[in-house]
Design an enzyme around this catalytic site. Structure first.
Site, short mmCIF file in Angstrom:
data_model
loop_
_atom_site.label_atom_id
_atom_site.label_comp_id
_atom_site.label_asym_id
_atom_site.label_seq_id
_atom_site.Cartn_x
_atom_site.Cartn_y
_atom_site.Cartn_z
N HIS A 152 -49.33 -11.35 -11.45
CA HIS A 152 -48.71 -11.80 -12.70
C HIS A 152 -48.07 -13.19 -12.52
O HIS A 152 -48.19 -14.06 -13.37
CB HIS A 152 -47.57 -10.86 -13.12
N SER B 128 -49.96 -3.22 -10.93
CA SER B 128 -48.66 -2.57 -10.81
C SER B 128 -48.84 -1.12 -10.35
O SER B 128 -48.02 -0.58 -9.60
CB SER B 128 -47.91 -2.61 -12.15
P1 ADP Z 1 -50.73 -4.55 -19.65
O1 ADP Z 1 -50.10 -3.23 -19.84
O2 ADP Z 1 -50.73 -5.42 -20.86
O3 ADP Z 1 -52.09 -4.56 -18.97
P2 ADP Z 1 -49.68 -5.65 -17.17
O4 ADP Z 1 -48.27 -5.97 -16.88
O5 ADP Z 1 -50.32 -4.61 -16.34
O6 ADP Z 1 -49.69 -5.29 -18.70
O7 ADP Z 1 -50.54 -6.96 -17.12
C1 ADP Z 1 -50.25 -8.09 -17.88
C2 ADP Z 1 -51.38 -9.09 -17.75
O8 ADP Z 1 -51.48 -9.51 -16.38
C3 ADP Z 1 -52.77 -8.54 -18.12
O9 ADP Z 1 -53.50 -9.56 -18.78
C4 ADP Z 1 -53.39 -8.25 -16.80
O10 ADP Z 1 -54.81 -8.33 -16.86
C5 ADP Z 1 -52.80 -9.37 -15.95
N1 ADP Z 1 -52.85 -9.05 -14.53
C6 ADP Z 1 -52.40 -7.93 -13.93
N2 ADP Z 1 -52.64 -7.96 -12.60
C7 ADP Z 1 -53.26 -9.15 -12.35
C8 ADP Z 1 -53.79 -9.78 -11.18
N3 ADP Z 1 -53.75 -9.18 -9.99
N4 ADP Z 1 -54.34 -11.00 -11.31
C9 ADP Z 1 -54.40 -11.59 -12.52
N5 ADP Z 1 -53.95 -11.04 -13.67
C10 ADP Z 1 -53.37 -9.84 -13.59
#
Ligand code: ADP
Length: 176
Positions: free
Chosen positions: A18, A129
Protein backbone atom coordinates in the site's frame (compact mmCIF):
# COMPACT_ATOMS: atom_id res chain seq x y z
CA UNK A 1 -4.42 23.42 -10.14
CA UNK A 2 -3.12 19.83 -10.03
CA UNK A 3 -5.13 16.63 -9.85
CA UNK A 4 -6.12 15.16 -6.50
CA UNK A 5 -6.33 11.35 -6.18
CA UNK A 6 -8.10 9.28 -3.54
CA UNK A 7 -6.47 5.98 -2.59
CA UNK A 8 -9.26 4.01 -0.90
CA UNK A 9 -8.72 0.81 1.02
CA UNK A 10 -9.38 -1.20 4.13
CA UNK A 11 -5.77 -1.09 5.34
CA UNK A 12 -6.26 -3.88 7.91
CA UNK A 13 -3.36 -3.28 8.41
CA UNK A 14 -1.41 -1.04 6.05
CA UNK A 15 1.67 -2.76 4.54
CA UNK A 16 4.59 -1.92 2.23
CA UNK A 17 2.53 -2.72 -0.91
CA UNK A 18 0.00 0.00 0.00
CA UNK A 19 2.74 2.44 1.02
CA UNK A 20 4.48 2.00 -2.32
CA UNK A 21 1.29 2.73 -4.29
CA UNK A 22 0.51 5.86 -2.21
CA UNK A 23 4.06 7.19 -2.62
CA UNK A 24 4.17 6.53 -6.34
CA UNK A 25 0.76 8.20 -6.64
CA UNK A 26 2.10 11.23 -4.79
CA UNK A 27 4.87 11.49 -7.38
CA UNK A 28 2.23 11.77 -10.12
CA UNK A 29 -0.63 13.73 -8.54
CA UNK A 30 -0.71 17.01 -6.68
CA UNK A 31 -2.10 15.32 -3.60
CA UNK A 32 -3.06 11.77 -2.60
CA UNK A 33 -5.78 11.29 0.00
CA UNK A 34 -5.32 7.87 1.57
CA UNK A 35 -8.86 7.03 2.66
CA UNK A 36 -9.66 4.12 4.96
CA UNK A 37 -13.14 2.63 4.62
CA UNK A 38 -15.03 3.03 7.83
CA UNK A 39 -17.13 -0.14 7.78
CA UNK A 40 -16.23 -2.51 4.97
CA UNK A 41 -18.20 -5.74 4.61
CA UNK A 42 -15.30 -7.78 5.89
CA UNK A 43 -14.34 -9.18 9.22
CA UNK A 44 -11.60 -6.92 10.45
CA UNK A 45 -8.74 -7.31 12.87
CA UNK A 46 -8.35 -3.62 13.72
CA UNK A 47 -11.02 -1.04 14.55
CA UNK A 48 -11.55 1.86 12.13
CA UNK A 49 -9.74 4.14 14.62
CA UNK A 50 -6.73 1.83 14.87
CA UNK A 51 -6.46 1.29 11.11
CA UNK A 52 -6.62 5.02 10.56
CA UNK A 53 -4.11 5.79 13.31
CA UNK A 54 -1.57 3.40 11.78
CA UNK A 55 -2.02 4.84 8.28
CA UNK A 56 -1.73 8.38 9.71
CA UNK A 57 1.51 7.61 11.50
CA UNK A 58 3.01 5.95 8.42
CA UNK A 59 2.46 9.08 6.27
CA UNK A 60 2.98 11.59 9.05
CA UNK A 61 5.73 13.57 7.37
CA UNK A 62 4.74 13.15 3.76
CA UNK A 63 3.98 16.60 2.31
CA UNK A 64 1.65 15.32 -0.45
CA UNK A 65 -0.21 12.53 1.33
CA UNK A 66 -3.24 13.22 3.50
CA UNK A 67 -4.99 10.51 5.53
CA UNK A 68 -8.64 10.29 6.42
CA UNK A 69 -11.44 7.81 7.08
CA UNK A 70 -14.71 7.76 5.16
CA UNK A 71 -17.97 5.93 4.84
CA UNK A 72 -20.38 5.55 1.98
CA UNK A 73 -19.61 5.43 -1.70
CA UNK A 74 -16.03 6.12 -2.78
CA UNK A 75 -17.24 8.28 -5.69
CA UNK A 76 -19.30 10.43 -3.30
CA UNK A 77 -16.25 10.89 -1.11
CA UNK A 78 -14.21 11.84 -4.20
CA UNK A 79 -16.75 14.51 -5.08
CA UNK A 80 -16.68 15.87 -1.54
CA UNK A 81 -12.91 16.34 -1.63
CA UNK A 82 -12.79 17.35 -5.29
CA UNK A 83 -10.72 14.37 -6.39
CA UNK A 84 -10.80 13.40 -10.07
CA UNK A 85 -8.94 10.11 -9.71
CA UNK A 86 -9.35 6.91 -7.71
CA UNK A 87 -5.92 5.37 -7.21
CA UNK A 88 -5.65 1.60 -6.85
CA UNK A 89 -2.90 -1.01 -6.88
CA UNK A 90 -2.76 -4.14 -9.05
CA UNK A 91 -0.94 -7.23 -7.91
CA UNK A 92 -1.82 -10.44 -9.65
CA UNK A 93 -4.34 -11.28 -12.35
CA UNK A 94 -7.02 -12.07 -9.81
CA UNK A 95 -7.00 -8.40 -8.68
CA UNK A 96 -7.69 -7.34 -12.21
CA UNK A 97 -11.20 -8.70 -12.48
CA UNK A 98 -12.22 -7.14 -9.17
CA UNK A 99 -10.66 -3.78 -10.00
CA UNK A 100 -12.10 -3.83 -13.52
CA UNK A 101 -15.60 -4.47 -12.22
CA UNK A 102 -15.34 -1.72 -9.60
CA UNK A 103 -13.85 0.76 -12.05
CA UNK A 104 -16.74 0.21 -14.47
CA UNK A 105 -19.33 0.52 -11.71
CA UNK A 106 -17.73 3.71 -10.38
CA UNK A 107 -17.53 5.09 -13.88
CA UNK A 108 -21.22 4.39 -14.39
CA UNK A 109 -22.00 6.29 -11.20
CA UNK A 110 -19.73 9.27 -11.88
CA UNK A 111 -18.24 9.30 -15.40
CA UNK A 112 -15.88 12.20 -14.74
CA UNK A 113 -13.92 10.33 -12.08
CA UNK A 114 -11.17 8.14 -13.55
CA UNK A 115 -9.57 5.08 -11.98
CA UNK A 116 -5.81 4.90 -12.13
CA UNK A 117 -4.29 1.52 -11.20
CA UNK A 118 -0.55 1.25 -10.64
CA UNK A 119 1.09 -2.12 -11.06
CA UNK A 120 2.75 -3.35 -7.90
CA UNK A 121 6.49 -3.74 -7.61
CA UNK A 122 7.77 -7.27 -8.04
CA UNK A 123 8.78 -7.62 -4.40
CA UNK A 124 5.21 -6.81 -3.25
CA UNK A 125 3.33 -9.06 -5.68
CA UNK A 126 2.28 -11.58 -3.04
CA UNK A 127 1.72 -9.09 -0.25
CA UNK A 128 -1.78 -8.62 1.18
CA UNK A 129 -3.19 -7.62 4.55
CA UNK A 130 -4.63 -11.13 4.84
CA UNK A 131 -1.19 -12.69 4.48
CA UNK A 132 0.27 -10.26 7.00
CA UNK A 133 -2.51 -10.99 9.52
CA UNK A 134 -2.15 -14.71 9.15
CA UNK A 135 1.63 -14.73 9.55
CA UNK A 136 1.45 -12.38 12.53
CA UNK A 137 -1.30 -14.43 14.18
CA UNK A 138 1.00 -17.44 14.10
CA UNK A 139 3.94 -15.52 15.49
CA UNK A 140 5.83 -15.28 12.17
CA UNK A 141 8.18 -12.48 11.15
CA UNK A 142 6.40 -9.74 9.18
CA UNK A 143 9.23 -7.20 9.40
CA UNK A 144 9.81 -7.24 5.63
CA UNK A 145 6.11 -6.62 4.97
CA UNK A 146 5.03 -3.85 7.35
CA UNK A 147 6.74 -0.92 9.12
CA UNK A 148 7.84 -1.51 12.74
CA UNK A 149 4.89 0.37 14.26
CA UNK A 150 2.44 -1.91 12.40
CA UNK A 151 4.41 -4.94 13.52
CA UNK A 152 4.08 -3.77 17.13
CA UNK A 153 0.36 -3.06 16.70
CA UNK A 154 -0.18 -6.59 15.33
CA UNK A 155 1.64 -8.17 18.25
CA UNK A 156 -0.39 -6.08 20.72
CA UNK A 157 -3.69 -6.88 19.02
CA UNK A 158 -3.14 -10.64 18.94
CA UNK A 159 -2.04 -10.59 22.56
CA UNK A 160 -5.19 -8.65 23.45
CA UNK A 161 -7.40 -11.11 21.56
CA UNK A 162 -5.72 -14.21 22.96
CA UNK A 163 -7.21 -17.38 21.41
CA UNK A 164 -9.97 -15.33 19.74
CA UNK A 165 -7.38 -13.86 17.39
CA UNK A 166 -7.37 -17.01 15.32
CA UNK A 167 -11.06 -16.68 14.50
CA UNK A 168 -10.46 -13.26 12.95
CA UNK A 169 -7.86 -14.61 10.57
CA UNK A 170 -9.11 -16.69 7.67
CA UNK A 171 -7.50 -20.06 7.21
CA UNK A 172 -5.37 -20.28 4.14
CA UNK A 173 -2.36 -22.40 3.38
CA UNK A 174 0.26 -20.83 5.61
CA UNK A 175 -0.22 -23.18 8.53
CA UNK A 176 0.38 -26.89 9.16
P1 ADP B 1 -9.68 -3.29 -0.51
O1 ADP B 1 -10.54 -3.86 0.55
O2 ADP B 1 -10.27 -2.12 -1.22
O3 ADP B 1 -9.09 -4.28 -1.50
P2 ADP B 1 -7.01 -3.05 0.60
O4 ADP B 1 -6.61 -2.21 1.75
O5 ADP B 1 -6.83 -4.51 0.72
O6 ADP B 1 -8.50 -2.64 0.33
O7 ADP B 1 -6.27 -2.55 -0.70
C1 ADP B 1 -6.34 -1.22 -1.14
C2 ADP B 1 -5.69 -1.12 -2.51
O8 ADP B 1 -4.31 -1.47 -2.40
C3 ADP B 1 -6.28 -2.07 -3.57
O9 ADP B 1 -6.31 -1.40 -4.81
C4 ADP B 1 -5.30 -3.19 -3.61
O10 ADP B 1 -5.30 -3.82 -4.88
C5 ADP B 1 -4.00 -2.44 -3.36
N1 ADP B 1 -2.95 -3.33 -2.87
C6 ADP B 1 -3.03 -4.19 -1.84
N2 ADP B 1 -1.87 -4.88 -1.70
C7 ADP B 1 -1.03 -4.44 -2.67
C8 ADP B 1 0.30 -4.76 -3.08
N3 ADP B 1 1.00 -5.71 -2.46
N4 ADP B 1 0.83 -4.08 -4.11
C9 ADP B 1 0.10 -3.15 -4.75
N5 ADP B 1 -1.17 -2.80 -4.44
C10 ADP B 1 -1.73 -3.43 -3.41
Amino acid sequence: MGIVAVFPGTFDPIHYGHIDIAQRGAAIFEKVIVAAYDKPLKQLLFSPEDRLALVRTVFDNHPKIIVTGYSGLTVDFCRQVNAKVILRGLRVFSDFEHEFRMALANHRLVPEIEVCALVTREQHTFLSSTTVREIASLGGDVSSMVPPLVQEALARRFKELGGDGQTLVPMTALRD
